[in-house]
Write a protein that holds these residues in place. Structure first.
Motif, PDB file in Angstrom:
ATOM      1  N   ALA A 106       0.855  -1.188   0.000  1.00  0.00           N
ATOM      2  CA  ALA A 106       0.000   0.000   0.000  1.00  0.00           C
ATOM      3  C   ALA A 106       0.889   1.236   0.000  1.00  0.00           C
ATOM      4  O   ALA A 106       1.980   1.236   0.553  1.00  0.00           O
ATOM      5  CB  ALA A 106      -0.899  -0.006   1.222  1.00  0.00           C
ATOM      6  N   ALA A 107       0.435   2.291  -0.648  1.00  0.00           N
ATOM      7  CA  ALA A 107       1.239   3.514  -0.743  1.00  0.00           C
ATOM      8  C   ALA A 107       1.496   4.112   0.627  1.00  0.00           C
ATOM      9  O   ALA A 107       2.622   4.434   0.975  1.00  0.00           O
ATOM     10  CB  ALA A 107       0.550   4.526  -1.642  1.00  0.00           C
ATOM     11  N   SER A 108       0.461   4.269   1.415  1.00  0.00           N
ATOM     12  CA  SER A 108       0.644   4.883   2.724  1.00  0.00           C
ATOM     13  C   SER A 108       0.564   3.861   3.839  1.00  0.00           C
ATOM     14  O   SER A 108       0.979   4.139   4.951  1.00  0.00           O
ATOM     15  CB  SER A 108      -0.418   5.964   2.947  1.00  0.00           C
ATOM     16  N   GLY A 109       0.032   2.686   3.554  1.00  0.00           N
ATOM     17  CA  GLY A 109      -0.103   1.661   4.559  1.00  0.00           C
ATOM     18  C   GLY A 109      -1.275   1.881   5.500  1.00  0.00           C
ATOM     19  O   GLY A 109      -1.525   1.079   6.369  1.00  0.00           O
ATOM     20  N   ALA A 110      -1.978   2.987   5.358  1.00  0.00           N
ATOM     21  CA  ALA A 110      -3.079   3.282   6.270  1.00  0.00           C
ATOM     22  C   ALA A 110      -4.389   3.398   5.500  1.00  0.00           C
ATOM     23  O   ALA A 110      -4.407   3.786   4.343  1.00  0.00           O
ATOM     24  CB  ALA A 110      -2.803   4.590   6.997  1.00  0.00           C
ATOM     25  N   SER A 111      -5.456   3.080   6.179  1.00  0.00           N
ATOM     26  CA  SER A 111      -6.782   3.257   5.595  1.00  0.00           C
ATOM     27  C   SER A 111      -7.179   4.724   5.687  1.00  0.00           C
ATOM     28  O   SER A 111      -6.637   5.466   6.508  1.00  0.00           O
ATOM     29  CB  SER A 111      -7.800   2.413   6.363  1.00  0.00           C
ATOM     30  N   PRO A 112      -8.101   5.149   4.863  1.00  0.00           N
ATOM     31  CA  PRO A 112      -8.555   6.545   4.937  1.00  0.00           C
ATOM     32  C   PRO A 112      -9.157   6.854   6.306  1.00  0.00           C
ATOM     33  O   PRO A 112      -9.747   5.997   6.948  1.00  0.00           O
ATOM     34  CB  PRO A 112      -9.629   6.644   3.860  1.00  0.00           C
ATOM     35  N   ARG A 113      -8.971   8.091   6.746  1.00  0.00           N
ATOM     36  CA  ARG A 113      -9.524   8.511   8.031  1.00  0.00           C
ATOM     37  C   ARG A 113     -10.983   8.911   7.869  1.00  0.00           C
ATOM     38  O   ARG A 113     -11.370   9.446   6.839  1.00  0.00           O
ATOM     39  CB  ARG A 113      -8.776   9.740   8.569  1.00  0.00           C
ATOM     40  N   LEU A 114     -11.780   8.666   8.889  1.00  0.00           N
ATOM     41  CA  LEU A 114     -13.145   9.178   8.938  1.00  0.00           C
ATOM     42  C   LEU A 114     -13.083  10.566   9.542  1.00  0.00           C
ATOM     43  O   LEU A 114     -12.425  10.782  10.560  1.00  0.00           O
ATOM     44  CB  LEU A 114     -14.030   8.276   9.795  1.00  0.00           C
ATOM     45  N   LEU A 115     -13.737  11.523   8.902  1.00  0.00           N
ATOM     46  CA  LEU A 115     -13.698  12.911   9.353  1.00  0.00           C
ATOM     47  C   LEU A 115     -15.087  13.392   9.722  1.00  0.00           C
ATOM     48  O   LEU A 115     -16.076  12.986   9.112  1.00  0.00           O
ATOM     49  CB  LEU A 115     -13.119  13.808   8.251  1.00  0.00           C
ATOM     50  N   PRO A 116     -15.166  14.292  10.692  1.00  0.00           N
ATOM     51  CA  PRO A 116     -16.457  14.890  11.015  1.00  0.00           C
ATOM     52  C   PRO A 116     -16.978  15.701   9.830  1.00  0.00           C
ATOM     53  O   PRO A 116     -16.194  16.246   9.040  1.00  0.00           O
ATOM     54  CB  PRO A 116     -16.155  15.809  12.194  1.00  0.00           C
ATOM     55  N   LEU A 117     -18.281  15.789   9.698  1.00  0.00           N
ATOM     56  CA  LEU A 117     -18.896  16.478   8.572  1.00  0.00           C
ATOM     57  C   LEU A 117     -18.464  17.938   8.502  1.00  0.00           C
ATOM     58  O   LEU A 117     -18.173  18.444   7.414  1.00  0.00           O
ATOM     59  CB  LEU A 117     -20.425  16.382   8.656  1.00  0.00           C
ATOM     60  N   ASP A 118     -18.378  18.626   9.645  1.00  0.00           N
ATOM     61  CA  ASP A 118     -17.987  20.041   9.602  1.00  0.00           C
ATOM     62  C   ASP A 118     -16.568  20.221   9.076  1.00  0.00           C
ATOM     63  O   ASP A 118     -16.268  21.173   8.360  1.00  0.00           O
ATOM     64  CB  ASP A 118     -18.160  20.708  10.968  1.00  0.00           C
ATOM     65  N   GLU A 119     -15.684  19.280   9.382  1.00  0.00           N
ATOM     66  CA  GLU A 119     -14.321  19.352   8.841  1.00  0.00           C
ATOM     67  C   GLU A 119     -14.314  19.128   7.334  1.00  0.00           C
ATOM     68  O   GLU A 119     -13.595  19.794   6.593  1.00  0.00           O
ATOM     69  CB  GLU A 119     -13.432  18.326   9.537  1.00  0.00           C
ATOM     70  N   LEU A 120     -15.128  18.189   6.865  1.00  0.00           N
ATOM     71  CA  LEU A 120     -15.229  17.941   5.424  1.00  0.00           C
ATOM     72  C   LEU A 120     -15.789  19.160   4.700  1.00  0.00           C
ATOM     73  O   LEU A 120     -15.310  19.536   3.623  1.00  0.00           O
ATOM     74  CB  LEU A 120     -16.104  16.721   5.151  1.00  0.00           C
TER      75      LEU A 120
END
Length: 74
Positions: A7-21
């Protein structure tokens, strides 16, 4: 498992709060900006899936097992 591409980063995508998105979207960070990273991750996952397709037992082992079964040794 060693045959899988790393994997490129080795990590799964982070879940972000809606206001941050929403803040990122209004700041110009859009889906298009992240599209290349997601496309690359999808390509890596498809490559891993392709490696998992196909026979689990190679033809030589399959023939040896079939001969043992036929001879009543299995």
């Amino acid at each position: 498992m060693d045959a899988f591409p790393p994997a490129a980063s080795g990590a799964s995508p982070r879940l972000l709060p809606l206001d941050e998105l929403l803040a990122q979207a209004s700041a110009g960070t859009t889906v298009a900006a992240r599209g290349d990273a997601l496309a690359a991750r999808a390509a890596r996952l498809k490559a891993r899936a392709a490696l998992m397709r196909g026979p689990v037992i190679d033809s030589e082992t399959r023939a040896r097992l079939a001969a043992a079964i036929a001879a009543g040794r299995a």
